[in-house]
Design a protein around this motif. Structure first.
Motif, mmCIF file in Angstrom:
data_model
loop_
_atom_site.group_PDB
_atom_site.id
_atom_site.type_symbol
_atom_site.label_atom_id
_atom_site.label_comp_id
_atom_site.label_asym_id
_atom_site.label_seq_id
_atom_site.Cartn_x
_atom_site.Cartn_y
_atom_site.Cartn_z
ATOM 1 N N CYS A 131 0.829 -1.210 0.000
ATOM 2 C CA CYS A 131 0.000 0.000 0.000
ATOM 3 C C CYS A 131 0.865 1.262 0.000
ATOM 4 C CB CYS A 131 -0.949 -0.009 1.205
ATOM 5 S SG CYS A 131 -2.281 -1.229 1.069
ATOM 6 N N TRP A 147 0.758 4.205 -2.660
ATOM 7 C CA TRP A 147 0.621 5.605 -2.261
ATOM 8 C C TRP A 147 1.669 6.482 -2.952
ATOM 9 C CZ3 TRP A 147 -2.730 8.677 0.176
ATOM 10 C CH2 TRP A 147 -2.297 9.925 0.618
ATOM 11 N N ILE A 192 -6.236 2.495 -3.663
ATOM 12 C CA ILE A 192 -5.458 1.708 -2.703
ATOM 13 C C ILE A 192 -6.360 0.734 -1.949
ATOM 14 C CG2 ILE A 192 -4.048 1.856 -0.600
ATOM 15 C CD1 ILE A 192 -2.976 4.553 -1.775
#
Length: 800
Positions: A381, A385, A395
């Motif tokens: 993640c 990002w 996400i």
């Protein structure tokens, strides 16, 4: 011992007497089968040992194919064929008054699979060995494979499958190579040498015992291994546990293929099976690797791990666990090795088949693995990002851990260097729709590897008459180079070849007709069109569309004295998952329709309906060579590939199908004149799913054929209990026909009319049949495996 007929007979008789302490005359078929199996295993033992030794000595890169299913079928006939000793054995036995086929019947189908996924794995093992590639299978030695199906009053009844009841002559138990598998318990952490280390404590341990089976290549010295793991209690059972319940729970891990996971207890068992498979396999693979290489820093240079669908995805965190906790590597190096080692095949676009495990079950059962998955998710993640700052929605959709579940397909994509679909259209759907976000993030991972089938089993073994005819026409190179079958195009207009292949098809139809009569006491006309749909029973595969069309034919024949059809035998074979209520209702419907059609004096002159009980590999070998029409009628976009379509094609059947899965590539190969296509395209189906606009009731109200057949599901047409088929009726109308059965009905009926018109011209039909055979070589698993080997696994053939 197989050098001559006389040598074989002498060794066979001596071995039988020594093994069973009885004379040949007193022996049973099973005694004879086991004796022959022992002899074959001894015959290949030196090659099996040498293959393993060669891999070790040359330090070849090896692939390990991890699969929850291996649908092997019977092995005796295939092994004799691959070793080139079938004729010697057959002649030797015949002089002793034994038919080899009778001995082969004593063998149980190794039904360690549910359908295409497991049969593909078995075909791949055949090709790996035949191509001299260092590749092995890793699976579970289920005590009971897929259930045995009986039909009682039209209903499916499941019985435990007993493939090990009389032992398994092909396996070798290796207790000295067993490994421990840990569940439950706690994770403790401590700091050592400046790094945080973790240990799994108070775990409940079970033992994984390997059973090895030889995978014999075709006329080569290569003998690879299928390692199947069996779960057994530990020598020192856990404290504070009831020993009987511990033993029962342990043995349950390798007792049944696909235990019912409707409730949490079943979910835990399935998750246990998946971790059991990958942990046992990885520990064994790493032990073997370290014996030769010592350090794990270049593990990916010597080992490729392939995960067949999402069931073995826990190989990713398990490899990380070993590298982090046992090898003391830093995270970044361990992750790089893991990703470079592992590749993943996706087999479905069905959301319900993309596994998700609840955290509340996953975390306590596999505490250290869960911690690693959590960390993988955090880092993944974070990478998302950095690429898409502020895009929380993206996400959230791509996260491995979200909303209380572990998403196994997401973990598979994140933790592997290659993600492939199994047909061109399937791979495009993955890239552009189902896994579009992942493709956008890492497009270099995605590729296509269209499935293939083992032509040595599905043509050479299953249809020896056709195989011999092909060899007489173009030579025997096609057995090693299946794409050489394209040379059969020279004979498309050859009257002699057309007549010869037509006679072979007729022979195979007569043989199947005899089998049908022995199983069902129903006589079918071998001159009729054998229209076959054999595959797992699932709503998206649309056996119901086939049934509704047969109901329409029944109604038309009954009501219109001027209407007739070319005689047609509709043959079904299918198992429904025990908990799949709807699918089991469709099986009941097929059997109720069969009773109705076959007992009607007027209709049964033109149409027969047959449901063949307990569909399995050995039965399939009788069905594929006898088929005229191959029903591949799944809702477009739902069937990832299909392999039955390839087996039918290779045996000269013509495909009646939607533009789905590998049907699309069959169409590209043979041309539109040599396949019968119909129905919505994948884009049209997906557009309906996204934007709506389909109302099944419109088709019900505007097509009298549909309305009559649908109403007959719930009126007194079938003499069944009231409401028997209400769920099927509701699926079409109340639930708006999720798989577009009514939408495609008219197109399907028109395609069936084209089938009949074409079949009447037998010469033209045989031309189309030969074109299909000629183009079938590109659908061999040899081609598929070469692509995997060259483009994903990077393994090389061993020196023969």
């Amino acid at each position: 011992m197989f050098s001559s007929k006389e040598s074989f007979q002498k060794n066979f008789l001596k071995r039988l007497e020594m093994t069973y302490g009885k004379t040949f005359r007193e022996s049973t078929s099973r005694d004879q089968y086991n004796t022959l199996g022992i002899m074959v295993r001894e015959y290949i033992s030196s090659n099996w040992i040498q293959t393993n030794e060669r891999n070790r000595a040359e330090n070849n890169k090896q692939v390990y194919y991890l699969s929850i299913e291996f649908l092997l079928g019977k092995l005796m006939g295939q092994n004799l064929l691959n070793l080139g000793i079938r004729d010697v054995v057959q002649e030797g036995l015949e002089e002793l008054g034994i038919h080899l086929e009778k001995i082969e019947e004593s063998e149980s189908d190794a039904g360690l699979g549910n359908g295409g996924l497991g049969r593909l794995a078995a075909c791949f093992l055949d090709s790996l060995a035949s191509l001299n590639l260092p590749g092995h299978g890793c699976g579970i030695r289920y005590k009971h494979g897929l259930f045995d199906q009986k039909i009682a009053d039209g209903y499916q009844v499941e019985y435990p499958e007993q493939w090990l009841r009389h032992g398994n002559v092909w396996e070798v138990r290796k207790p000295d190579q067993c490994v421990d598998i840990s569940f439950w318990g706690e994770v403790e952490s401590r700091e050592a040498d400046g790094r945080l280390e973790f240990s799994h404590t108070a775990a409940e341990t079970i033992v994984a015992v390997p059973y090895d089976m030889p995978m014999i290549g075709y006329q080569t010295n290569t003998v690879n291994t299928l390692r199947l793991w069996s779960a057994e209690p530990a020598h020192h059972p856990p404290l504070n546990r009831d020993l009987l319940s511990y033993k029962r729970e342990t043995e349950a891990v390798s007792e049944f293929l696909y235990p019912d996971d409707t409730h949490d207890e079943g979910k835990i068992l399935r998750l246990k099976q998946q971790y059991f498979l990958v942990s046992a396999s990885l520990q064994s693979i790493i032990r073997s690797y370290r014996n030769k290489n010592g350090t794990m820093h270049r593990f990916h240079d010597r080992v490729a791990l392939h995960i067949n669908d999402t069931h073995p995805v826990l190989a990713i965190p398990e490899l990380m666990r070993i590298l982090l906790d046992e090898e003391k590597m830093e995270w970044d190096e361990a992750w790089e090795i893991t990703v470079k080692t592992i590749s993943y095949t996706n087999h479905t676009t069905l959301s319900e088949a993309l596994e998700k495990w609840p955290v509340y079950l996953f975390k306590p059962l596999l505490p250290r693995i869960y911690m690693i998955v959590e960390e993988i998710n955090e880092r993944y993640c974070q990478a998302l990002w950095e690429r898409y700052p502020g895009d929380w929605n993206r996400i959230e959709q791509m996260a491995i851990l979200a909303h209380g579940v572990v998403k196994m397909a997401h973990l598979a994509i994140a933790g592997s260097h290659s993600v492939n679909g199994v047909a061109k259209i399937h791979s495009e759907i993955l890239k552009n729709r189902e896994m579009k976000l992942f493709y956008g993030f890492e497009p270099e991972k995605f590729n296509n590897k269209t499935n293939g089938i083992a032509h040595r089993r599905w043509l050479l073994k299953a249809n020896p008459e056709l195989s011999d005819t092909i060899t007489e026409a173009i030579g025997g190179d096609w057995v090693r180079e299946p794409e050489a079958l394209i040379q059969m195009k020279r004979f498309i207009y050859d009257a002699g070849m057309k007549e010869k292949t037509a006679q072979i098809k007729q022979l195979r139809k007569e043989m199947l007709a005899q089998k049908i009569y022995s199983q069902t006491a129903i006589k079918v006309d071998p001159e009729s069109i054998f229209d076959v749909q054999v595959k797992r029973l699932h709503a998206y595969k649309r056996q119901l569309l086939n049934v509704l069309h047969i109901m329409y034919l029944y109604n038309r024949i009954r009501e219109d004295s001027n209407f007739s059809v070319y005689p047609r035998t509709f043959i079904f074979g299918a198992k429904a998952s025990p908990g799949y209520y709807y699918a089991k209702k469709v099986i009941k419907l097929i059997n109720s329709l069969a009773d109705k059609v076959n007992s009607d004096p007027k209709v049964s002159k033109m149409v027969k309906v047959i449901f063949m009980e307990n569909y399995r590999v050995s039965l399939a070998e009788s069905i594929f060579p006898a088929a005229d029409i191959s029903e591949q009628i799944s809702t477009a976009s739902k069937e990832a590939s299909g392999t039955g379509n390839m087996k039918f094609m290779m045996n000269g059947a013509l495909t009646l199908g939607t533009l789905d899965g590998a049907n699309v590539e069959i169409l590209e190969a043979v041309g539109p004149a040599n396949i019968f296509t119909f129905g919505l395209t994948a884009d049209q189906v997906l557009n309906y799913y996204e934007n709506g606009g389909y109302r099944s009731t419109e088709y019900y109200h505007h097509d009298a054929r549909i309305r009559q057949a649908a109403d007959q599901l719930v009126n007194s047409f079938f003499h069944e209990t009231e409401g028997e088929f209400e769920a099927i009726y509701d699926s079409l109308l109340a639930h708006n026909d999720q798989y577009f059965v009514l939408k495609d009905f008219s197109s399907y009926a028109e395609a069936q009319e084209r089938v009949e018109q074409t079949f009447i011209n037998r010469s033209e039909w045989q031309e189309k049949s030969l074109i299909n055979i000629a183009h079938s070589g590109s659908f061999s698993s040899d081609r598929t495996i070469k692509e995997y080997s060259d483009e994903i696994w990077k393994i090389k053939p061993m020196i023969r």
